[in-house]
Scaffold this motif. Structure first.
Motif, PDB file in Angstrom:
ATOM      1  N   SER A 264      -1.702 -26.139 -43.961  1.00 41.70           N
ATOM      2  CA  SER A 264      -1.516 -26.360 -42.443  1.00 41.70           C
ATOM      3  C   SER A 264      -1.652 -25.000 -41.740  1.00 41.70           C
ATOM      4  CB  SER A 264      -0.026 -26.964 -42.393  1.00 41.70           C
ATOM      5  OG  SER A 264       0.999 -25.934 -42.600  1.00 41.70           O
ATOM      6  N   LYS A 265      -1.891 -25.470 -40.618  1.00 44.68           N
ATOM      7  CA  LYS A 265      -2.128 -24.009 -39.870  1.00 44.68           C
ATOM      8  C   LYS A 265      -0.829 -23.054 -39.835  1.00 44.68           C
ATOM      9  CE  LYS A 265      -5.153 -26.274 -36.644  1.00 44.68           C
ATOM     10  NZ  LYS A 265      -5.421 -26.693 -35.254  1.00 44.68           N
ATOM     11  N   THR A 266       0.424 -23.604 -39.790  1.00 40.75           N
ATOM     12  CA  THR A 266       1.482 -22.616 -39.642  1.00 40.75           C
ATOM     13  C   THR A 266       1.670 -21.857 -40.894  1.00 40.75           C
ATOM     14  OG1 THR A 266       2.655 -24.389 -38.305  1.00 40.75           O
ATOM     15  CG2 THR A 266       3.962 -22.835 -39.424  1.00 40.75           C
ATOM     16  N   TRP A 267       1.355 -22.554 -42.257  1.00 38.55           N
ATOM     17  CA  TRP A 267       1.460 -22.081 -43.411  1.00 38.55           C
ATOM     18  C   TRP A 267       0.382 -20.782 -43.758  1.00 38.55           C
ATOM     19  CZ3 TRP A 267      -1.870 -21.796 -47.829  1.00 38.55           C
ATOM     20  CH2 TRP A 267      -1.008 -21.399 -48.757  1.00 38.55           C
ATOM     21  N   LYS A 268      -0.840 -21.069 -43.106  1.00 37.75           N
ATOM     22  CA  LYS A 268      -1.783 -20.131 -43.213  1.00 37.75           C
ATOM     23  C   LYS A 268      -1.519 -18.995 -42.392  1.00 37.75           C
ATOM     24  CE  LYS A 268      -5.712 -23.341 -44.107  1.00 37.75           C
ATOM     25  NZ  LYS A 268      -6.915 -23.957 -43.541  1.00 37.75           N
ATOM     26  N   MET A 269      -0.777 -19.229 -41.523  1.00 33.51           N
ATOM     27  CA  MET A 269      -0.543 -18.037 -40.356  1.00 33.51           C
ATOM     28  C   MET A 269       0.771 -17.154 -41.257  1.00 33.51           C
ATOM     29  SD  MET A 269       1.089 -17.645 -36.489  1.00 33.51           S
ATOM     30  CE  MET A 269       2.769 -18.718 -37.199  1.00 33.51           C
ATOM     31  N   ILE A 270       1.792 -17.886 -41.718  1.00 33.29           N
ATOM     32  CA  ILE A 270       2.824 -17.183 -42.578  1.00 33.29           C
ATOM     33  C   ILE A 270       2.272 -16.534 -43.807  1.00 33.29           C
ATOM     34  CG2 ILE A 270       4.691 -17.757 -44.062  1.00 33.29           C
ATOM     35  CD1 ILE A 270       5.441 -19.939 -41.997  1.00 33.29           C
ATOM     36  N   PHE A 271       1.290 -17.164 -44.465  1.00 32.02           N
ATOM     37  CA  PHE A 271       0.611 -16.485 -45.520  1.00 32.02           C
ATOM     38  C   PHE A 271      -0.010 -15.293 -45.493  1.00 32.02           C
ATOM     39  CE2 PHE A 271      -2.291 -16.311 -49.410  1.00 32.02           C
ATOM     40  CZ  PHE A 271      -1.321 -16.484 -50.272  1.00 32.02           C
ATOM     41  N   LYS A 272      -0.670 -15.144 -44.099  1.00 23.78           N
ATOM     42  CA  LYS A 272      -1.575 -13.923 -43.970  1.00 23.78           C
ATOM     43  C   LYS A 272      -0.562 -12.849 -43.659  1.00 23.78           C
ATOM     44  CE  LYS A 272      -5.496 -15.850 -41.537  1.00 23.78           C
ATOM     45  NZ  LYS A 272      -6.186 -16.107 -40.110  1.00 23.78           N
ATOM     46  N   CYS A 273       0.696 -13.129 -43.088  1.00 26.89           N
ATOM     47  CA  CYS A 273       1.555 -12.156 -42.839  1.00 26.89           C
ATOM     48  C   CYS A 273       2.283 -11.520 -44.254  1.00 26.89           C
ATOM     49  CB  CYS A 273       2.762 -12.533 -41.904  1.00 26.89           C
ATOM     50  SG  CYS A 273       2.237 -12.583 -40.378  1.00 26.89           S
TER      51      CYS A 273
END
Length: 112
Positions: free
Chosen positions: A58-67
């Motif tokens: 999901s988009k939220t997971w991808k954002m968290i994973f980048k951090c």
């Protein structure tokens, strides 16, 4: 089974991930079978490593994973060049001072 469903949402009340069958899978040969439901829900407590909230992809997971990967890169750099595992003293105060000095040097080196 997992090829004909896509992540839809997370229900925080029941702690479940909701997957739905996309419109493209209507022509799927097994679309009318029991294992290819329209809506499929999975409790995240079933397997916390496999089913995460937010769901993988999901988009939220991808954002968290980048951090998270950015932080892990810093940790790898500190382990490689400052070697926190080779500290000769094991008391909490001195080890904390050593770690604080390492982070201070690292932050000063990237500031320039």
């Amino acid at each position: 089974m997992w090829k004909c469903i896509a992540y839809d949402s997370f229900d925080s009340k029941y702690e479940t991930l909701k997957y739905t069958r996309p419109k493209e899978c209507i022509d799927y040969p097994l679309a009318n079978e029991v294992h290819c439901q329209k809506v499929y829900k999975v409790k995240i407590t079933q397997d916390l490593r496999k089913y995460t909230a937010p769901a993988r992809g999901s988009k939220t997971w991808k954002m968290i994973f980048k951090c998270r990967t950015a932080v892990e890169r810093v940790n790898a750099y500190l382990k490689k060049f400052f070697q926190p595992n080779n500290v000769r003293y094991h008391t909490g105060k001195r080890a904390k001072v050593h770690f604080d000095m390492v982070t201070l040097v690292y932050n000063a080196s990237i500031a320039n």
